[in-house]
Design a protein around this motif. Structure first.
Motif, PDB file in Angstrom:
ATOM      1  N   TYR A 122       0.836  -1.207   0.000  1.00 59.85           N
ATOM      2  CA  TYR A 122       0.000   0.000   0.000  1.00 59.85           C
ATOM      3  C   TYR A 122       0.870   1.256   0.000  1.00 59.85           C
ATOM      4  O   TYR A 122       0.604   2.214  -0.731  1.00 59.85           O
TER       5      TYR A 122
ATOM      6  N   THR B 151       2.498   1.734  -3.391  1.00 62.76           N
ATOM      7  CA  THR B 151       1.520   2.148  -4.395  1.00 62.76           C
ATOM      8  C   THR B 151       1.221   3.635  -4.276  1.00 62.76           C
ATOM      9  O   THR B 151       1.033   4.316  -5.285  1.00 62.76           O
ATOM     10  N   ALA B 152       1.199   4.166  -3.062  1.00 60.11           N
ATOM     11  CA  ALA B 152       0.905   5.588  -2.868  1.00 60.11           C
ATOM     12  C   ALA B 152       2.109   6.477  -3.131  1.00 60.11           C
ATOM     13  O   ALA B 152       1.947   7.628  -3.540  1.00 60.11           O
TER      14      ALA B 152
ATOM     15  N   LEU C  83       1.339  -5.028  -6.507  1.00 58.41           N
ATOM     16  CA  LEU C  83      -0.087  -5.196  -6.241  1.00 58.41           C
ATOM     17  C   LEU C  83      -0.719  -6.243  -7.140  1.00 58.41           C
ATOM     18  O   LEU C  83      -1.527  -7.053  -6.692  1.00 58.41           O
TER      19      LEU C  83
ATOM     20  N   ARG D 151      -7.600  -3.998  -4.488  1.00 54.22           N
ATOM     21  CA  ARG D 151      -6.680  -3.824  -5.626  1.00 54.22           C
ATOM     22  C   ARG D 151      -7.177  -2.745  -6.579  1.00 54.22           C
ATOM     23  O   ARG D 151      -6.407  -1.925  -7.063  1.00 54.22           O
TER      24      ARG D 151
ATOM     25  N   TRP E 103      -6.744   0.737  -4.911  1.00 56.28           N
ATOM     26  CA  TRP E 103      -5.352   1.175  -4.893  1.00 56.28           C
ATOM     27  C   TRP E 103      -4.825   1.435  -6.307  1.00 56.28           C
ATOM     28  O   TRP E 103      -3.914   2.247  -6.493  1.00 56.28           O
TER      29      TRP E 103
ATOM     30  N   ILE F 288      -5.892   4.959  -6.918  1.00 57.45           N
ATOM     31  CA  ILE F 288      -4.999   5.857  -6.168  1.00 57.45           C
ATOM     32  C   ILE F 288      -3.680   6.020  -6.896  1.00 57.45           C
ATOM     33  O   ILE F 288      -3.149   7.137  -7.031  1.00 57.45           O
TER      34      ILE F 288
END
Length: 113
Positions: A60, A63-64, A74, A86, A89, A92
């Motif tokens: 997470y 991914t950010a 992911l 999934r 995210w 995002i």
């Protein structure tokens, strides 16, 4: 009257039948981590929140902050992240990549007057 009794009679499972079903489910659960999450809630396991693990928190975070690496981990890596999470995210990560592109082009995302 005898037919009504036969229709209303309940078939009780023995303890061995329940144990055999549980053993079959446990064998399939061990093979695929995604099934493990769904079966854990179905079997009444204590661990209901399966997406809060150290590995998933790292995914997470990546991914950010670094979307290309985070998206790879992911989608390509075997993990226990549910499909709904999934997709969220992924959105995002797309928003972060869009912000990067706007900053590279010199366009301000939020202007103050």
């Amino acid at each position: 009257m005898a037919k009504n009794k036969l229709k209303s009679a309940k078939v009780k499972k023995t303890d061995t039948a329940v144990q055999e079903e549980t053993a079959v489910v446990e064998e399939t659960v061990e093979k695929d981590p995604r099934i493990r999450d769904k079966k854990a809630t179905m079997l009444g396991n204590q661990r209901l929140v399966n997406n809060i693990t150290k590995e998933n928190m790292i995914i997470y975070f990546l991914t950010a902050t670094i979307p290309p690496v985070g998206l790879y981990m992911l989608w390509k890596k075997d993990n226990t992240i549910p499909d709904g999470a999934r997709y969220v995210w992924t959105v995002i990560a797309i928003a972060v990549i869009y912000a990067w592109i706007m900053q590279l082009n010199g366009i301000q995302l939020a202007t103050r007057y």
